[in-house]
Design a protein around this motif. Structure first.
Motif, PDB file in Angstrom:
ATOM      1  N   HIS A  42       0.844  -1.193   0.000  1.00 16.72           N
ATOM      2  CA  HIS A  42       0.000   0.000   0.000  1.00 16.72           C
ATOM      3  C   HIS A  42       0.881   1.246   0.000  1.00 16.72           C
ATOM      4  O   HIS A  42       1.751   1.399   0.858  1.00 16.72           O
ATOM      5  CB  HIS A  42      -0.914   0.037   1.225  1.00 16.72           C
ATOM      6  CG  HIS A  42      -1.949  -1.030   1.223  1.00 16.72           C
ATOM      7  ND1 HIS A  42      -3.268  -0.775   0.979  1.00 16.72           N
ATOM      8  CD2 HIS A  42      -1.863  -2.367   1.416  1.00 16.72           C
ATOM      9  CE1 HIS A  42      -3.950  -1.905   1.029  1.00 16.72           C
ATOM     10  NE2 HIS A  42      -3.110  -2.894   1.294  1.00 16.72           N
ATOM     11  N   ILE A  44       0.625   5.102   0.509  1.00 18.81           N
ATOM     12  CA  ILE A  44      -0.296   6.065   1.101  1.00 18.81           C
ATOM     13  C   ILE A  44       0.269   7.467   0.878  1.00 18.81           C
ATOM     14  O   ILE A  44       1.362   7.787   1.357  1.00 18.81           O
ATOM     15  CB  ILE A  44      -0.502   5.779   2.592  1.00 18.81           C
ATOM     16  CG1 ILE A  44      -0.996   4.343   2.766  1.00 18.81           C
ATOM     17  CG2 ILE A  44      -1.490   6.772   3.203  1.00 18.81           C
ATOM     18  CD1 ILE A  44      -0.839   3.780   4.141  1.00 18.81           C
ATOM     19  N   ASN A  55      -4.764   6.156  -1.004  1.00 12.69           N
ATOM     20  CA  ASN A  55      -4.160   4.855  -0.797  1.00 12.69           C
ATOM     21  C   ASN A  55      -4.236   4.096  -2.124  1.00 12.69           C
ATOM     22  O   ASN A  55      -5.327   3.827  -2.619  1.00 12.69           O
ATOM     23  CB  ASN A  55      -4.911   4.104   0.305  1.00 12.69           C
ATOM     24  CG  ASN A  55      -4.291   2.771   0.638  1.00 12.69           C
ATOM     25  OD1 ASN A  55      -3.316   2.348   0.013  1.00 12.69           O
ATOM     26  ND2 ASN A  55      -4.873   2.099   1.600  1.00 12.69           N
TER      27      ASN A  55
END
Length: 82
Positions: A42, A44, A55
């Motif tokens: 992920h 972010i 995200n």
């Protein structure tokens, strides 16, 4: 017009959501002033003092179309321009 500008307008237009490379999306966010932190796969992204984040995760070497749409909504909502 540079390739980054073309990418920005492609994202804003919404006509190429399935054809955006993940690395290109990351590069654009970096150029626009976003800061990135990584947790697993992920990525972010935060922008200045805004509390809302973006995200994103890669799908192979491409960006997921729904996440490109989220990036477009964020850029339009906060009027972040190239």
């Amino acid at each position: 017009m540079s390739t980054t500008e073309k990418l920005y307008f492609s994202i804003i237009s919404g006509l190429q959501d399935k054809n955006i490379k993940f690395k290109d999306l990351q590069k654009l966010l970096h150029i626009l002033g976003f800061e990135c932190r990584v947790r697993g796969d992920h990525f972010i992204y935060s922008y200045g003092t805004l509390r809302e984040n973006i995200n994103i995760q890669p799908s192979g070497n491409m960006a997921k179309p729904y996440q490109v749409k989220q990036v477009r909504s964020f850029l339009q909502k906060y009027q972040i321009r190239f």
